[in-house]
Design a protein around this motif. Structure first.
Motif, PDB file in Angstrom:
ATOM      1  N   THR A  56       0.762  -1.380   0.029  1.00  9.92           N
ATOM      2  CA  THR A  56      -0.050  -0.079   0.116  1.00  9.92           C
ATOM      3  C   THR A  56       1.017   1.248   0.026  1.00  9.92           C
ATOM      4  N   THR A  60       1.395   3.461  -3.435  1.00 11.71           N
ATOM      5  CA  THR A  60       0.707   4.781  -3.205  1.00 11.71           C
ATOM      6  C   THR A  60       1.618   5.891  -3.308  1.00 11.71           C
ATOM      7  N   ALA A  76      -4.729  10.024  -5.651  1.00 18.46           N
ATOM      8  CA  ALA A  76      -3.930   8.660  -5.536  1.00 18.46           C
ATOM      9  C   ALA A  76      -3.775   8.530  -3.973  1.00 18.46           C
ATOM     10  N   ALA A  77      -3.457   9.417  -3.268  1.00 18.84           N
ATOM     11  CA  ALA A  77      -3.332   9.055  -1.756  1.00 18.84           C
ATOM     12  C   ALA A  77      -4.579   8.886  -1.028  1.00 18.84           C
ATOM     13  N   GLY A  80      -5.456   5.013  -2.675  1.00 16.76           N
ATOM     14  CA  GLY A  80      -4.701   4.018  -1.951  1.00 16.76           C
ATOM     15  C   GLY A  80      -4.477   3.821  -0.816  1.00 16.76           C
ATOM     16  N   LEU A  81      -4.480   4.987   0.069  1.00 16.05           N
ATOM     17  CA  LEU A  81      -4.248   4.582   1.561  1.00 16.05           C
ATOM     18  C   LEU A  81      -5.433   4.385   2.185  1.00 16.05           C
ATOM     19  N   SER A 132     -12.111  10.498  -4.904  1.00 15.61           N
ATOM     20  CA  SER A 132     -10.943  10.468  -5.879  1.00 15.61           C
ATOM     21  C   SER A 132     -11.583  10.870  -7.282  1.00 15.61           C
ATOM     22  N   THR A 211       0.329   5.993 -12.327  1.00 13.08           N
ATOM     23  CA  THR A 211      -0.150   5.068 -11.373  1.00 13.08           C
ATOM     24  C   THR A 211      -0.307   3.645 -11.577  1.00 13.08           C
ATOM     25  N   ALA A 240      -5.911  -1.815  -1.797  1.00 12.08           N
ATOM     26  CA  ALA A 240      -5.101  -0.607  -2.298  1.00 12.08           C
ATOM     27  C   ALA A 240      -4.909  -0.639  -3.568  1.00 12.08           C
ATOM     28  N   LEU A 244      -6.126   1.782  -6.885  1.00 11.50           N
ATOM     29  CA  LEU A 244      -5.185   2.488  -7.484  1.00 11.50           C
ATOM     30  C   LEU A 244      -5.403   2.070  -9.124  1.00 11.50           C
TER      31      LEU A 244
END
Length: 298
Positions: A56, A60, A76-77, A80-81, A132, A211, A240, A244
């Motif tokens: 992850t 990320t 993206a953050a 993913g997170l 997102s 990505t 994750a 993404l």
């Protein structure tokens, strides 16, 4: 930007994702939480879920580095997170016997006044997906395009969020054997990681390609130990990577592409309720050979 500069930049993104994944997995395995992340796999061997938070972080980080705007970096953050965090929470709840199974289990827990870990995961990934997708559409100017009806703009954001959340779920469905989910992710990320053409009309296309590259690099870095049965993705890592990948897809496609993708992931999720993917793979020679490629034999 010259071709050499782009190539060096993409190499750096891939290197950061791969190196970050390896370093993060190692750090988690040395941490005080290492014992809590140990699980028994389908063969009865003890494996570590350290791969989940590690991949992850690595994937990320690469996706954020490859962003071409603050809005894309935030997208993206967020994807993913958040997906990794709520997935890991679900993994930990499972080890404590707190994990509700299936839709009925989530509803039953809710009727008792308790949000199950699985439902928290679904809600968290869905919210992150919508946020997102909104950031992606904001960068592309689609969310603020007043020539389009507001309901259409909001609908497109919702579909984009559904693709991100659905992709997170689909990748998790394949995390049943060593290396399987990582192979699926690697194959899926290949066309998406192709550099965006200079004539692309989507401002986020380059970020989407980077990505997908970060996801592929992170998956490759974790592949060896996963195939050997030493580590596993768990819900955290699988969610994750899937989120993404979903982000990379919507960053490169328009409304029609999003609807096709959402229909596809929904079909796979629905099929998983009736059909065993493991059985289908085992009974299909080509898929079986690919699935077993590189895996440590028992």
């Amino acid at each position: 930007m010259s071709q050499l500069t782009r190539t060096v930049g993409r190499a750096f993104i891939g290197g950061l994702a791969a190196g970050g994944t390896i370093a993060a997995i190692s750090a988690v395995r040395r941490s005080k939480w290492a014992a809590e992340l140990e699980r028994v796999n389908h063969k009865g061997d003890t494996v570590s879920l350290a791969e989940g938070p590690g991949i992850t972080v690595g994937a990320t980080a690469g996706a954020v580095l490859g962003a071409n705007s603050p809005a894309y970096a935030a997208a993206a953050a967020t994807a993913g997170l958040t997906a990794g965090a709520v997935g890991l929470y679900d993994d930990i709840a499972d080890s404590k016997g707190e994990k509700a199974k299936g839709f009925k289990g989530h509803v039953g827990a809710l009727l008792k006044g308790r949000l199950s870990a699985g439902l928290i995961k679904v809600l968290g990934i869905s919210a992150a997906g919508i946020a997102s997708a909104a950031l992606i559409d904001l960068q592309n100017g689609e969310l603020t395009d007043e020539r389009r009806p507001l309901i259409r703009r909001l609908w497109n954001v919702g579909v984009g969020g559904g693709v991100i959340a659905g992709a997170a779920n689909v990748v998790n469905l394949f995390d049943l054997r060593p290396g399987r989910a990582l192979k699926v992710v690697t194959l899926a990320s290949a066309p998406l990681s192709r550099p965006a053409g200079a004539k692309s009309h989507r401002a986020t296309a380059a970020g989407g390609a980077n990505t997908a590259l970060a996801v592929s690099a992170a998956a490759g870095a974790a592949m060896a130990e996963d195939l050997e049965g030493k580590t596993m993705l768990g819900d955290g890592g699988a969610n994750a990577l899937g989120a993404l990948l979903g982000l990379a897809f919507i960053a490169r496609t328009g409304m029609i592409g999003r609807h096709v993708a959402l229909a596809g992931v929904a079909a796979l999720i629905a099929a998983s309720e009736k059909v065993s993917f493991t059985k289908v793979i085992a009974e299909t020679p080509v898929l079986r050979e690919l699935d077993e490629l590189g895996r440590t034999k028992s």
